[in-house]
Design a protein around this motif. Structure first.
Motif, PDB file in Angstrom:
ATOM      1  N   ASP A  62       0.419  -1.177  -0.175  1.00 62.02           N
ATOM      2  CA  ASP A  62       0.061  -0.043  -0.333  1.00 62.02           C
ATOM      3  C   ASP A  62       1.017   1.008   0.422  1.00 62.02           C
ATOM      4  O   ASP A  62       0.365   1.840  -0.779  1.00 62.02           O
ATOM      5  CB  ASP A  62      -0.648   0.189   1.186  1.00 62.02           C
ATOM      6  N   ILE A  63       1.667   1.148   0.093  1.00 63.91           N
ATOM      7  CA  ILE A  63       2.753   2.221   0.678  1.00 63.91           C
ATOM      8  C   ILE A  63       2.723   2.907  -1.017  1.00 63.91           C
ATOM      9  O   ILE A  63       3.824   3.426  -1.497  1.00 63.91           O
ATOM     10  CB  ILE A  63       3.535   1.999   1.794  1.00 63.91           C
ATOM     11  N   LEU A  64       4.229   2.007  -1.395  1.00 64.54           N
ATOM     12  CA  LEU A  64       4.620   1.721  -2.824  1.00 64.54           C
ATOM     13  C   LEU A  64       3.325   1.837  -3.609  1.00 64.54           C
ATOM     14  O   LEU A  64       3.348   2.879  -4.976  1.00 64.54           O
ATOM     15  CB  LEU A  64       5.185   0.446  -2.739  1.00 64.54           C
ATOM     16  N   ALA A  65       2.381   1.138  -3.541  1.00 62.79           N
ATOM     17  CA  ALA A  65       1.214   1.672  -4.916  1.00 62.79           C
ATOM     18  C   ALA A  65       0.749   3.196  -4.543  1.00 62.79           C
ATOM     19  O   ALA A  65      -0.275   3.827  -5.166  1.00 62.79           O
ATOM     20  CB  ALA A  65      -0.132   0.324  -4.605  1.00 62.79           C
ATOM     21  N   GLY A  66       0.342   3.192  -3.399  1.00 58.36           N
ATOM     22  CA  GLY A  66      -0.027   4.693  -2.636  1.00 58.36           C
ATOM     23  C   GLY A  66       0.324   5.741  -3.558  1.00 58.36           C
ATOM     24  O   GLY A  66      -0.122   6.709  -3.099  1.00 58.36           O
ATOM     25  N   ARG A  67       2.210   5.343  -3.565  1.00 61.90           N
ATOM     26  CA  ARG A  67       2.759   6.694  -4.029  1.00 61.90           C
ATOM     27  C   ARG A  67       3.059   6.596  -5.159  1.00 61.90           C
ATOM     28  O   ARG A  67       3.712   6.702  -6.372  1.00 61.90           O
ATOM     29  CB  ARG A  67       3.786   6.936  -3.539  1.00 61.90           C
ATOM     30  N   GLY A  68       2.360   5.408  -6.117  1.00 61.54           N
ATOM     31  CA  GLY A  68       3.216   4.913  -7.858  1.00 61.54           C
ATOM     32  C   GLY A  68       3.944   4.823  -8.430  1.00 61.54           C
ATOM     33  O   GLY A  68       4.139   4.358  -9.304  1.00 61.54           O
TER      34      GLY A  68
END
Length: 275
Positions: A62-68
């Motif tokens: 979620d941290i990585l995907a949330g920042r694209g």
């Protein structure tokens, strides 16, 4: 003349040799000799992949995907747990480690789940000599950064991480809660990180510049790691010094650092300042 360092260099591949005074061994190069084959082959008993995946959930995803973010360099892949989890979630992953034994185990673990790891044997202090290109994100997990015993090594490694990131890249780096260990003594919920319930991991010796951990397995075998006990504020300071613009610190896998005594701290450091 054979020195103690020479003896450790040529130690048998399934045994560790710290010489006559294990607590005196405080050098960065030690980690390559610590992860002998016998220890590496047992490492997943300590982690317990299924239990770890459950405790961690989608925290890193979620941290990585949330920042694209898409391309990820896992600089301390170990036996491959996080590289495989990220591959399962569609990230483009490159897996690096300073231990050839760990990389071999990671490659096999990934193959067992039908993934082919892109692996690189690399020392963080010269990371960009062996790892080419720029990444959206770098992860350095599993308390790995504490293998660097000298401040110059820590600063150089972080500078290498920073240089390997794109202009808006992020670094996710974790550490044990050494503040708690140094100030209040060791305790653990044994809940989030090292989930193997038949394995114990606890300090054998601690002072301000050494945390020597002993790992005891069901077959009564024992292995050790000599690490530097990093304080949370010190790590945050190093991240700021190297140029990261924003740093968010989490306790274990919580969204905020609101646990009183987490087992681990997780720092998310961003190159680009964002509101």
């Amino acid at each position: 003349m054979t020195t103690e360092a020479d003896k450790r260099t040529f130690a048998p591949e399934s045994t560790q040799d710290y010489g006559d005074d294990p607590n005196a061994v405080r050098d960065t190069e030690t980690y390559q000799k610590e992860y002998v084959r016998g220890f590496v082959e047992k490492w997943d008993e300590l982690i317990d992949w299924d239990a770890r995946a459950k405790s961690e959930g989608r925290f890193f995803v979620d941290i990585l995907a949330g920042r694209g973010k898409k391309s990820v360099l896992d600089v301390a892949t170990g036996t491959g747990f996080h590289s495989v989890q990220l591959l399962k979630n569609g990230f483009d992953v490159t897996s690096a480690d300073g231990s050839a034994e760990m990389l071999a185990m990671a490659f096999q673990n990934a193959a067992d789940q039908d993934f082919v790891l892109k692996t690189v044997h690399a020392d963080w202090r010269w990371l960009n000599k062996d790892v080419h290109g720029k990444f959206d994100a770098i992860i350095c997990l599993g308390n790995s950064f504490t293998h660097l015993h000298d401040e110059a090594d820590r600063r150089r490694a972080l500078a290498e991480f920073y240089a390997a990131l794109k202009h808006d890249g992020i670094l996710i780096i974790d550490q044990r809660n050494y503040d708690g260990i140094l100030d209040d003594g060791f305790s653990t919920k044994h809940k989030y990180y090292y989930c193997g319930d038949q394995v114990t991991a606890e300090p054998d010796y601690v002072d301000d510049s050494l945390a020597r951990f002993k790992y005891t397995f069901p077959d009564k075998s024992e292995y050790f790691l000599n690490m530097f006990p990093l304080r949370k504020s010190y790590v945050r300071g190093l991240l700021e010094d190297v140029g990261f613009q924003q740093i968010h610190t989490h306790g274990d896998f919580q969204q905020a650092d609101d646990e009183e005594t987490p087992d681990f701290f997780i720092h998310v450091a961003e190159k680009e300042y964002a509101e």
